[in-house]
Motif scaffolding. Structure first.
Motif, PDB file in Angstrom:
ATOM      1  N   VAL A 109       0.816  -1.222   0.000  1.00  0.00           N
ATOM      2  CA  VAL A 109       0.000   0.000   0.000  1.00  0.00           C
ATOM      3  C   VAL A 109       0.847   1.268   0.000  1.00  0.00           C
ATOM      4  O   VAL A 109       0.344   2.330  -0.363  1.00  0.00           O
ATOM      5  N   ALA A 110       2.119   1.169   0.349  1.00  0.00           N
ATOM      6  CA  ALA A 110       2.995   2.346   0.296  1.00  0.00           C
ATOM      7  C   ALA A 110       3.564   2.583  -1.095  1.00  0.00           C
ATOM      8  O   ALA A 110       4.248   3.580  -1.324  1.00  0.00           O
ATOM      9  N   ASN A 111       3.268   1.708  -2.036  1.00  0.00           N
ATOM     10  CA  ASN A 111       3.772   1.853  -3.400  1.00  0.00           C
ATOM     11  C   ASN A 111       3.491   3.229  -4.005  1.00  0.00           C
ATOM     12  O   ASN A 111       4.387   3.818  -4.603  1.00  0.00           O
ATOM     13  N   PRO A 112       2.281   3.774  -3.890  1.00  0.00           N
ATOM     14  CA  PRO A 112       2.022   5.106  -4.453  1.00  0.00           C
ATOM     15  C   PRO A 112       2.877   6.208  -3.815  1.00  0.00           C
ATOM     16  O   PRO A 112       3.220   7.182  -4.484  1.00  0.00           O
ATOM     17  N   LEU A 113       3.228   6.046  -2.548  1.00  0.00           N
ATOM     18  CA  LEU A 113       4.111   7.016  -1.887  1.00  0.00           C
ATOM     19  C   LEU A 113       5.509   6.949  -2.481  1.00  0.00           C
ATOM     20  O   LEU A 113       6.115   7.981  -2.794  1.00  0.00           O
ATOM     21  N   ARG A 114       6.036   5.734  -2.627  1.00  0.00           N
ATOM     22  CA  ARG A 114       7.382   5.564  -3.186  1.00  0.00           C
ATOM     23  C   ARG A 114       7.459   6.029  -4.632  1.00  0.00           C
ATOM     24  O   ARG A 114       8.494   6.480  -5.100  1.00  0.00           O
ATOM     25  N   ALA A 115       6.344   5.930  -5.353  1.00  0.00           N
ATOM     26  CA  ALA A 115       6.297   6.359  -6.757  1.00  0.00           C
ATOM     27  C   ALA A 115       6.002   7.853  -6.885  1.00  0.00           C
ATOM     28  O   ALA A 115       5.860   8.356  -8.002  1.00  0.00           O
ATOM     29  N   ASP A 116       5.889   8.545  -5.761  1.00  0.00           N
ATOM     30  CA  ASP A 116       5.590   9.987  -5.740  1.00  0.00           C
ATOM     31  C   ASP A 116       4.271  10.337  -6.430  1.00  0.00           C
ATOM     32  O   ASP A 116       4.132  11.407  -7.017  1.00  0.00           O
ATOM     33  N   LEU A 117       3.312   9.428  -6.338  1.00  0.00           N
ATOM     34  CA  LEU A 117       1.984   9.720  -6.885  1.00  0.00           C
ATOM     35  C   LEU A 117       1.156  10.539  -5.907  1.00  0.00           C
ATOM     36  O   LEU A 117       0.268  11.284  -6.317  1.00  0.00           O
ATOM     37  N   VAL A 118       1.439  10.371  -4.603  1.00  0.00           N
ATOM     38  CA  VAL A 118       0.759  11.098  -3.537  1.00  0.00           C
ATOM     39  C   VAL A 118       1.750  11.338  -2.404  1.00  0.00           C
ATOM     40  O   VAL A 118       2.807  10.712  -2.346  1.00  0.00           O
ATOM     41  N   THR A 119       1.388  12.240  -1.498  1.00  0.00           N
ATOM     42  CA  THR A 119       2.229  12.472  -0.317  1.00  0.00           C
ATOM     43  C   THR A 119       1.637  11.824   0.930  1.00  0.00           C
ATOM     44  O   THR A 119       2.288  11.751   1.962  1.00  0.00           O
ATOM     45  N   ASP A 120       0.394  11.351   0.820  1.00  0.00           N
ATOM     46  CA  ASP A 120      -0.278  10.666   1.917  1.00  0.00           C
ATOM     47  C   ASP A 120      -1.096   9.531   1.303  1.00  0.00           C
ATOM     48  O   ASP A 120      -1.829   9.758   0.339  1.00  0.00           O
ATOM     49  N   ILE A 121      -0.975   8.327   1.845  1.00  0.00           N
ATOM     50  CA  ILE A 121      -1.656   7.176   1.247  1.00  0.00           C
ATOM     51  C   ILE A 121      -3.170   7.369   1.212  1.00  0.00           C
ATOM     52  O   ILE A 121      -3.848   6.843   0.328  1.00  0.00           O
ATOM     53  N   GLY A 122      -3.709   8.168   2.106  1.00  0.00           N
ATOM     54  CA  GLY A 122      -5.136   8.458   2.100  1.00  0.00           C
ATOM     55  C   GLY A 122      -5.592   9.194   0.849  1.00  0.00           C
ATOM     56  O   GLY A 122      -6.776   9.205   0.526  1.00  0.00           O
ATOM     57  N   GLN A 123      -4.654   9.806   0.130  1.00  0.00           N
ATOM     58  CA  GLN A 123      -4.976  10.525  -1.102  1.00  0.00           C
ATOM     59  C   GLN A 123      -5.114   9.582  -2.301  1.00  0.00           C
ATOM     60  O   GLN A 123      -5.621   9.981  -3.337  1.00  0.00           O
ATOM     61  N   TYR A 124      -4.619   8.356  -2.161  1.00  0.00           N
ATOM     62  CA  TYR A 124      -4.623   7.411  -3.288  1.00  0.00           C
ATOM     63  C   TYR A 124      -5.822   6.472  -3.154  1.00  0.00           C
ATOM     64  O   TYR A 124      -5.961   5.782  -2.151  1.00  0.00           O
ATOM     65  N   PRO A 125      -6.681   6.418  -4.163  1.00  0.00           N
ATOM     66  CA  PRO A 125      -7.939   5.662  -4.015  1.00  0.00           C
ATOM     67  C   PRO A 125      -7.871   4.166  -4.342  1.00  0.00           C
ATOM     68  O   PRO A 125      -8.797   3.437  -4.034  1.00  0.00           O
ATOM     69  N   TRP A 126      -6.786   3.696  -4.957  1.00  0.00           N
ATOM     70  CA  TRP A 126      -6.790   2.348  -5.538  1.00  0.00           C
ATOM     71  C   TRP A 126      -5.997   1.341  -4.720  1.00  0.00           C
ATOM     72  O   TRP A 126      -5.074   0.711  -5.204  1.00  0.00           O
ATOM     73  N   TRP A 127      -6.358   1.144  -3.463  1.00  0.00           N
ATOM     74  CA  TRP A 127      -5.685   0.164  -2.621  1.00  0.00           C
ATOM     75  C   TRP A 127      -6.623  -0.279  -1.503  1.00  0.00           C
ATOM     76  O   TRP A 127      -7.600   0.385  -1.216  1.00  0.00           O
ATOM     77  N   ASP A 128      -6.261  -1.381  -0.894  1.00  0.00           N
ATOM     78  CA  ASP A 128      -6.971  -1.853   0.284  1.00  0.00           C
ATOM     79  C   ASP A 128      -6.082  -2.873   0.981  1.00  0.00           C
ATOM     80  O   ASP A 128      -5.227  -3.494   0.354  1.00  0.00           O
ATOM     81  N   ALA A 129      -6.271  -3.007   2.285  1.00  0.00           N
ATOM     82  CA  ALA A 129      -5.536  -4.000   3.061  1.00  0.00           C
ATOM     83  C   ALA A 129      -6.352  -4.351   4.295  1.00  0.00           C
ATOM     84  O   ALA A 129      -6.895  -3.466   4.952  1.00  0.00           O
ATOM     85  N   CYS A 130      -6.433  -5.620   4.590  1.00  0.00           N
ATOM     86  CA  CYS A 130      -7.201  -6.050   5.760  1.00  0.00           C
ATOM     87  C   CYS A 130      -6.484  -5.683   7.059  1.00  0.00           C
ATOM     88  O   CYS A 130      -7.101  -5.668   8.104  1.00  0.00           O
ATOM     89  N   TYR A 131      -5.203  -5.368   6.999  1.00  0.00           N
ATOM     90  CA  TYR A 131      -4.415  -5.089   8.190  1.00  0.00           C
ATOM     91  C   TYR A 131      -4.439  -3.620   8.603  1.00  0.00           C
ATOM     92  O   TYR A 131      -4.060  -3.291   9.713  1.00  0.00           O
ATOM     93  N   LEU A 132      -4.790  -2.736   7.698  1.00  0.00           N
ATOM     94  CA  LEU A 132      -4.633  -1.300   7.979  1.00  0.00           C
ATOM     95  C   LEU A 132      -5.955  -0.597   8.175  1.00  0.00           C
ATOM     96  O   LEU A 132      -6.963  -0.961   7.692  1.00  0.00           O
TER      97      LEU A 132
END
Length: 143
Positions: free
Chosen positions: A120-143
């Motif tokens: 789920v941190a992939n969009p952060l590492r790719a500089d697509l967003v600065t906060d994972i909450g800004q990226y709509p295309w993910w989900d995880a049962c742990y978070l």
């Protein structure tokens, strides 16, 4: 590396957790299209051959942390890629996934939560967003 190299030594175990990555053909960033990304997300949610523990849809690839529930991992990947290709094809007729996929079967000592966080941190590492909450295309049962 050829598609046959990807298949060497590959076997499937039911109830096994796998970290899987598959890409678009020529790594085209087609999932930047909102409708395409949404369609891929919906295909992930309705898949019955596996249970998703974490996933992210990036512009040119998908990461999945899954538990195989039926069939083989190859059949599960064929199902998700086939279904999503058909559905995305109505939006973007030239859409294609690259052949094959990369997988890693998790061992007992590996931390699923750590892998889920990596996914789920992939969009952060790719500089697509600065906060994972800004990226709509993910989900995880742990978070």
């Amino acid at each position: 590396m050829t598609i046959n190299d990807l298949r060497k030594g590959r076997y499937s175990v039911l109830e096994q957790d796998y970290f899987v990555t598959f890409t678009t053909l020529k790594r085209m960033p087609v999932m930047l299209n909102h409708e395409v990304a949404l369609t891929i997300c919906q295909a992930i949610h309705i898949e019955t051959k596996f249970t998703t523990l974490a996933w992210v849809v990036m512009p040119d690839h998908v990461h999945l942390l899954l538990t195989l529930k039926s069939g083989t991992l190859g059949e599960a990947m064929q199902s998700i890629k086939g279904r999503s290709s058909r559905e995305v094809g109505t939006i973007m007729p030239n859409f294609k996934w690259a052949k094959g996929y990369y997988e890693h079967a998790l061992r007992h000592e590996e931390c699923r939560k750590q892998i889920a966080r990596y996914i789920v941190a992939n969009p952060l590492r790719a500089d697509l967003v600065t906060d994972i909450g800004q990226y709509p295309w993910w989900d995880a049962c742990y978070l």
